[in-house]
Design an enzyme around this catalytic site. Structure first.
Site, PDB file in Angstrom:
ATOM      1  N   LYS A 125       0.877  -1.180   0.000  1.00 23.22           N
ATOM      2  CA  LYS A 125       0.000   0.000   0.000  1.00 23.22           C
ATOM      3  C   LYS A 125       0.910   1.225   0.000  1.00 23.22           C
ATOM      4  CE  LYS A 125      -3.729   2.602   1.013  1.00 23.22           C
ATOM      5  NZ  LYS A 125      -4.477   2.409   2.273  1.00 23.22           N
ATOM      6  N   VAL A 126       0.772   2.076  -1.020  1.00 19.72           N
ATOM      7  CA  VAL A 126       1.649   3.238  -1.164  1.00 19.72           C
ATOM      8  C   VAL A 126       0.807   4.475  -1.480  1.00 19.72           C
ATOM      9  CG1 VAL A 126       3.602   1.850  -1.987  1.00 19.72           C
ATOM     10  CG2 VAL A 126       1.999   2.847  -3.652  1.00 19.72           C
ATOM     11  N   HIS A 140      -5.295  11.184   7.630  1.00 18.19           N
ATOM     12  CA  HIS A 140      -5.897  10.123   8.435  1.00 18.19           C
ATOM     13  C   HIS A 140      -6.849  10.684   9.494  1.00 18.19           C
ATOM     14  CE1 HIS A 140      -3.283   7.550   6.272  1.00 18.19           C
ATOM     15  NE2 HIS A 140      -2.223   7.687   7.021  1.00 18.19           N
ATOM     16  N   ALA A 171      -0.677  13.548  -0.134  1.00 16.71           N
ATOM     17  CA  ALA A 171      -1.031  14.757   0.605  1.00 16.71           C
ATOM     18  C   ALA A 171      -0.134  15.917   0.194  1.00 16.71           C
ATOM     19  CB  ALA A 171      -0.911  14.499   2.107  1.00 16.71           C
TER      20      ALA A 171
END
Length: 290
Positions: A63-64, A159, A116
């Site tokens: 997961k990247v 998050h 982000a």
């Protein structure tokens, strides 16, 4: 399983974060409840670490951040499911003072190879033509305390910080996802699932099917994943963990679809135009055919 279909007992090495959305998504697969799924050996690592693992080719499946794809798609293929996109779920720029002018200010970010960060830079290019001051990289869990304590002027957070930043006495200066959605009409691309092309098309399709089945099983029986989610997010209030899952696990997790692929292409095309990432080959995002 190999590209020729022969049995291979070696588990595939997969790395994803301990965040509630990832443990929710992968719970059924990681615990052997997905029929006919390739076996996996799980390593937990925050996404800034998995990005580096991908660049070094260290794991079979990772997961990247979507932001790292231009550097790794020669070796890895993007799976069409299992990742994180959505609406109303983008990174936030937080400050101690509402309405702070960021010109010449110091901004903490979780990584310069993160989605982000790309969204932040694209936002800044539109609304802060003179740019910000210094950008510093901090682990994401240190960013809000650093802003609260005045060690940096602003912080880019991701998050569950969307739900907890007020606990630190902070203000949301800008929502990167809101800006992205308003200017593109597309969902916000955040995290991708990638797998090594050398595994072969048959195994890549088996991995995609397993990821999708794991998502669907988690939705069908949310209680089954709770022990796994809680074991790796003990510092989170269970209600915050549920909010986290509800925001980041959605229709795009089950299948990227046309809008999902358009969002990824749009992000990386815009970022390349700003000189933030290398340009993609036209077929770089295509999933290998059987």
């Amino acid at each position: 399983m190999t590209a020729t279909g022969d049995a291979d007992p070696r588990p595939l090495h997969i790395a994803y974060s301990p965040c509630p959305n990832d443990t929710f998504v992968f719970d059924a697969w990681a615990h052997g409840r997905v029929p006919d799924a390739p076996p996996i050996d799980v390593t937990f690592a925050d996404i800034d670490l998995t990005n580096g693992m991908a660049e070094r080719g260290e794991f079979d499946v990772l997961k990247v951040s979507y932001a790292v794809l231009p550097w790794v798609l020669d070796e890895y293929a993007l799976l069409p499911c299992g990742g994180a996109l959505g609406r109303g779920c983008g990174p936030l720029v937080l400050t101690r003072e509402p309405g702070l002018d960021l010109r010449g200010r110091t901004v903490a970010v979780p990584s310069e190879r993160s989605t982000a960060y790309l969204l932040f830079r694209l936002w800044a290019a539109d609304v802060l033509p003179e740019g910000v001051g210094e950008v510093v990289v901090l682990p994401f869990h240190e960013i809000m305390p650093a802003v609260r304590d005045g060690r940096v002027d602003a912080g880019l957070v991701i998050h569950e910080a969307r739900f907890t930043f007020r606990d630190y006495g902070l203000h949301c200066l800008a929502d990167m996802g809101e800006h992205w959605e308003r200017t593109t009409g597309l969902p916000i691309p955040l995290g991708a699932i990638i797998a090594k092309r050398s595994l072969g098309a048959e195994t890549l399709h088996a991995l995609a099917a397993a990821a999708r089945s794991s998502v669907l099983m988690a939705w069908d029986d949310p209680e089954a994943s709770r022990p796994y989610v809680r074991a790796h997010a003990q510092e989170l209030d269970p209600a915050v963990a549920d909010q986290h899952i509800g925001l980041y696990v959605n229709e795009f997790t089950a299948a990227l679809g046309e809008d999902g692929y358009a969002a990824v292409r749009g992000l990386l095309t815009r970022a390349a135009a700003e000189g933030l990432v290398p340009a993609l080959r036209p077929d770089a995002l295509a999933f290998p055919a059987l």
